[in-house]
Design a protein around this motif. Structure first.
Motif, PDB file in Angstrom:
ATOM      1  N   LYS A 183       0.705  -1.026   0.090  1.00  0.00           N
ATOM      2  CA  LYS A 183      -0.001  -0.213  -0.125  1.00  0.00           C
ATOM      3  C   LYS A 183       1.013   1.346  -0.017  1.00  0.00           C
ATOM      4  N   GLU A 186       2.700   1.633  -3.439  1.00  0.00           N
ATOM      5  CA  GLU A 186       1.928   2.219  -4.538  1.00  0.00           C
ATOM      6  C   GLU A 186       1.751   3.550  -4.272  1.00  0.00           C
ATOM      7  N   LYS A 190       8.368   3.224  -6.205  1.00  0.00           N
ATOM      8  CA  LYS A 190       8.944   1.876  -6.135  1.00  0.00           C
ATOM      9  C   LYS A 190      10.358   1.836  -5.634  1.00  0.00           C
ATOM     10  N   GLU A 218       6.078  -8.291  -6.983  1.00  0.00           N
ATOM     11  CA  GLU A 218       5.938  -6.876  -7.128  1.00  0.00           C
ATOM     12  C   GLU A 218       7.422  -6.575  -7.147  1.00  0.00           C
TER      13      GLU A 218
END
Length: 322
Positions: A183, A186, A190, A218
């Motif tokens: 969370k 995002e 990154k 991810e």
């Protein structure tokens, strides 16, 4: 993959003696504290940032012992509601990012921090229940007003220096599960990922193997700690997993930290290492020893002995069997 160690264990040794000792054990990488909770016994920020000769000598000593630096660590609470606690932690993080860039160290490890529940708070507030609804309001305020603005700025800072941020998923801080790790990533960028420590997954009831899969898909695992945990079901029945019993009262705690292999068996740790490789993590596994039943040397040595046989050292170039 490389076997490393978080050298806070050896704060009683000077830098040269620490390097000699860990390299003699077959360690290939070191994680160094720059201040905050880990202390700065082996990495003095001001000296290294302001003295090019000292910086060059520092790097050469590491290389002479055939070691690399996996991460610089500055765990603290930069979102603490009391400024005299938050501001030094914030400054420490910024300086650590700058030093990491100079040393060509790719990761800075820290905690996400935990704010209070309003601007006038004195202490952090760690909501862990969705009801009563007051806790949801606190959580929303913390993320919207504190966490996301702060870590957006730090994500951009880290990117500008070519450094990644490894947030340790740790109880008592706002980012403590794979879900709230992703969370924040995002929302902020990154450069932010996990310094994943399975010991903190186990006591929260999270399977570390599955957490590696969730984060690995991810590309959100930036660093990895090797530390074990034992669960005492009898004490869980009394205290629950969010046990407030002091760490020193091990007989009465629901869970406590162990060195690698003394909380979970070799097969479990082999699964952890294999899943890291499956998810394309080919970096350092850094031993963190906080076992209250073993000395520093014994706990560290046993962790090394238990991890060496299961480390995956060579990547597959091609599927020769198919």
């Amino acid at each position: 993959m490389k076997l490393g160690v978080f050298t806070v264990l050896f704060s009683h040794l000077d830098f040269d003696d620490m390097l000699s000792y860990v390299s003699s054990k077959g360690i290939e990488a070191i994680e160094l504290g720059t201040g905050g909770y880990p202390g700065d016994a082996h990495c003095k920020l001001e000296e290294l940032l302001n003295n090019p000769d000292a910086l060059a000598e520092f790097k050469q000593k590491v290389e002479d012992h055939h070691l690399t630096i996996s991460a610089l660590s500055c765990h603290g609470n930069p979102l603490h509601p009391q400024k005299h606690i938050a501001e030094p932690a914030d400054k420490l993080f910024d300086q650590t990012v700058k030093l990491a860039s100079l040393l060509e160290v790719p990761v800075v490890n820290t905690f996400s921090g935990c704010p209070g529940d309003h601007e006038g708070a004195l202490y952090p507030n760690w909501p862990v229940s969705p009801w009563p609804h007051d806790f949801q309001e606190v959580l929303k305020w913390q993320w919207e007003e504190k966490l996301i603005p702060y870590w957006k700025e730090k994500n951009d800072l880290a990117e500008s220096y070519g450094v990644k941020i490894g947030l340790e998923l740790h109880g008592g801080f706002s980012v403590h599960t794979p879900n709230n790790m992703l969370k924040l990533r995002e929302a902020c960028g990154k450069a932010i990922g996990a310094n994943l420590d399975p010991s903190h997954m186990w006591w929260q009831g999270i399977d570390p193997v599955e957490s590696i899969k969730i984060l690995g898909r991810e590309n959100a695992i930036h660093h990895f700690h090797a530390k074990d945990t034992i669960i005492d079901q009898q004490n869980i029945n009394r205290n629950g997993l969010t046990d407030m019993t002091d760490y020193s009262q091990m007989k009465d705690r629901a869970w406590y930290f162990r060195t690698v292999g003394f909380g979970h068996d070799t097969k479990t740790w082999a699964d952890i290492i294999s899943t890291l490789r499956l998810m394309d993590y080919d970096y350092v596994v850094s031993i963190e020893h906080e076992d209250g039943l073993m000395s520093i040397d014994e706990g560290f040595t046993k962790a090394v002995e238990n991890l060496k046989p299961i480390m995956v050292k060579e990547s597959v170039k091609e599927m020769w069997w198919a």
